[in-house]
Write an enzyme that holds these catalytic residues in place. Structure first.
Site, PDB file in Angstrom:
ATOM      1  N   VAL A   1       0.835  -1.256   0.251  1.00 53.98           N
ATOM      2  CA  VAL A   1      -0.120   0.053  -0.119  1.00 53.98           C
ATOM      3  C   VAL A   1       0.981   1.199   0.138  1.00 53.98           C
ATOM      4  CG1 VAL A   1      -1.788   1.033   1.287  1.00 53.98           C
ATOM      5  CG2 VAL A   1      -1.740  -1.313   1.476  1.00 53.98           C
ATOM      6  N   CYS A   2       0.554   2.190  -0.877  1.00 49.79           N
ATOM      7  CA  CYS A   2       1.128   3.578  -0.640  1.00 49.79           C
ATOM      8  C   CYS A   2       2.853   3.491  -1.042  1.00 49.79           C
ATOM      9  CB  CYS A   2       1.091   4.201   0.548  1.00 49.79           C
ATOM     10  SG  CYS A   2       1.512   5.794   0.640  1.00 49.79           S
ATOM     11  N   THR A   3       3.581   3.955  -0.384  1.00 50.21           N
ATOM     12  CA  THR A   3       5.054   3.646  -0.596  1.00 50.21           C
ATOM     13  C   THR A   3       5.362   2.476  -0.073  1.00 50.21           C
ATOM     14  OG1 THR A   3       5.527   4.999   1.585  1.00 50.21           O
ATOM     15  CG2 THR A   3       5.303   6.231  -0.438  1.00 50.21           C
TER      16      THR A   3
ATOM     17  N   THR B   1       2.230   3.675  -6.702  1.00 51.15           N
ATOM     18  CA  THR B   1       2.283   3.974  -5.141  1.00 51.15           C
ATOM     19  C   THR B   1       1.719   5.522  -5.004  1.00 51.15           C
ATOM     20  OG1 THR B   1       4.212   4.623  -3.930  1.00 51.15           O
ATOM     21  CG2 THR B   1       4.329   5.474  -5.834  1.00 51.15           C
TER      22      THR B   1
ATOM     23  N   ALA C   1      -1.107  -0.931  -4.403  1.00 46.20           N
ATOM     24  CA  ALA C   1      -2.153   0.064  -4.210  1.00 46.20           C
ATOM     25  C   ALA C   1      -1.430   1.715  -4.200  1.00 46.20           C
ATOM     26  CB  ALA C   1      -2.831  -0.105  -3.127  1.00 46.20           C
TER      27      ALA C   1
END
Length: 209
Positions: A99-101, A119, A148
Site C-alpha cells: 500500500v502506498c510507498t 504508489t 495500491a
C-alpha cells in the site's frame, strides 16, 4: 492461511489497518504482525501497534502486506531487515502486496524490476528510479503482486485481494460487513486535476507536521 503484515517505525496507520480490516475477518486467516523485533511499533501518527514476532520467525507466509510511510526515503535506508525478509519470502508467497510507498520497499527487495506498480503520487519518481514501471492506477495487479496507490487505496487493495483469495461473493460480503461505500465530500483525492490551491494547502499542512 498465514498473512504477514509487515510493521516498521513510521509506517502509515491506515496502510496497515485498511487491508487488515478487509482480510483478517476471514476464518481461514491467521494474521501475523512482524517487525525487526517483537514489541510495540509506533506509526507516523503516534499510534502503537504490537509486533508479535520478528520477520525471520515467519519465513514462508502465504500472503505479504507491506504498508507505506510518509517517511519513505528514511525507511528505505533504515529497514534492511524488512527488505531482506521480503526478498527471501517473496518466492514462496502466493500474493505479495503493498500500500502506498510500501511498493518502494518491494522494489528495493528486487520484486518489482520491470513490472508495473503504483504508489503514492509523491513517490512515483522514486519508485521508477528503483526499477518499476510506474502506473497511476489505484490498484495494479501483475502476476502474484498487487500494489495500491496512496493510503486509502489499501482498502480497495484489500477487497481486490479478498476476491482473488476467496471469490467475488466473499469479497462483496466483506465489503458489506465493513460498510465500505465511500461518498467523499470532495473530489480532491487524486493528484490528477486537483486545484493548485489545494496542493499549496497540503504543503502548509505537511510543513507543520
Amino acid at each position: 492461511m498465514d498473512i504477514a503484515f509487515a510493521l516498521y517505525r513510521g509506517m502509515t496507520t491506515l496502510d496497515f489497518a485498511g487491508p487488515h480490516e478487509m482480510l483478517a475477518h476471514h476464518p481461514e486467516v491467521t494474521a501475523h504482525y512482524l517487525a525487526a523485533a517483537a514489541g510495540p511499533v509506533r506509526t507516523d501518527t503516534g499510534l502503537e501497534v504490537t509486533a508479535t514476532a520478528a520477520f525471520g520467525e515467519l519465513p514462508r507466509p502465504d500472503v505479504i502486506v507491506v504498508p507505506g510511510s510518509g517517511e519513505y526515503e528514511r525507511v528505505l535506508d533504515d529497514e534492511k531487515e524488512l527488505v531482506d525478509w521480503l526478498a527471501a519470502a517473496y518466492p514462496s508467497a502466493t500474493w505479495t502486496t503493498s500500500v502506498c510507498t510500501g511498493s518502494t520497499l518491494l522494489a528495493k527487495a528486487g520484486i518489482l524490476a520491470g513490472r508495473p506498480a503504483t504508489t503514492h503520487w509523491a513517490a512515483r519518481g522514486l519508485l521508477e528510479g528503483l526499477g518499476a514501471r510506474v502506473s497511476t492506477e489505484r490498484v495494479v495487479i501483475d502476476g502474484d503482486v498487487i500494489t495500491a496507490a496512496g493510503v486509502s487505496a489499501g482498502l480497495d487493495m484489500g477487497l481486490t485481494l479478498a476476491a482473488r483469495l476467496w471469490g467475488e461473493r466473499t469479497a462483496r460480503a466483506v465489503q458489506l460487513l465493513v460498510e465500505y461505500a465511500p461518498e467523499p465530500p470532495y473530489d480532491s483525492g487524486s493528484l490528477e486535476g486537483v486545484d493548485p490551491e489545494v496542493l499549496a494547502e497540503l504543503g502548509r499542512l505537511t510543513a507543520r507536521s
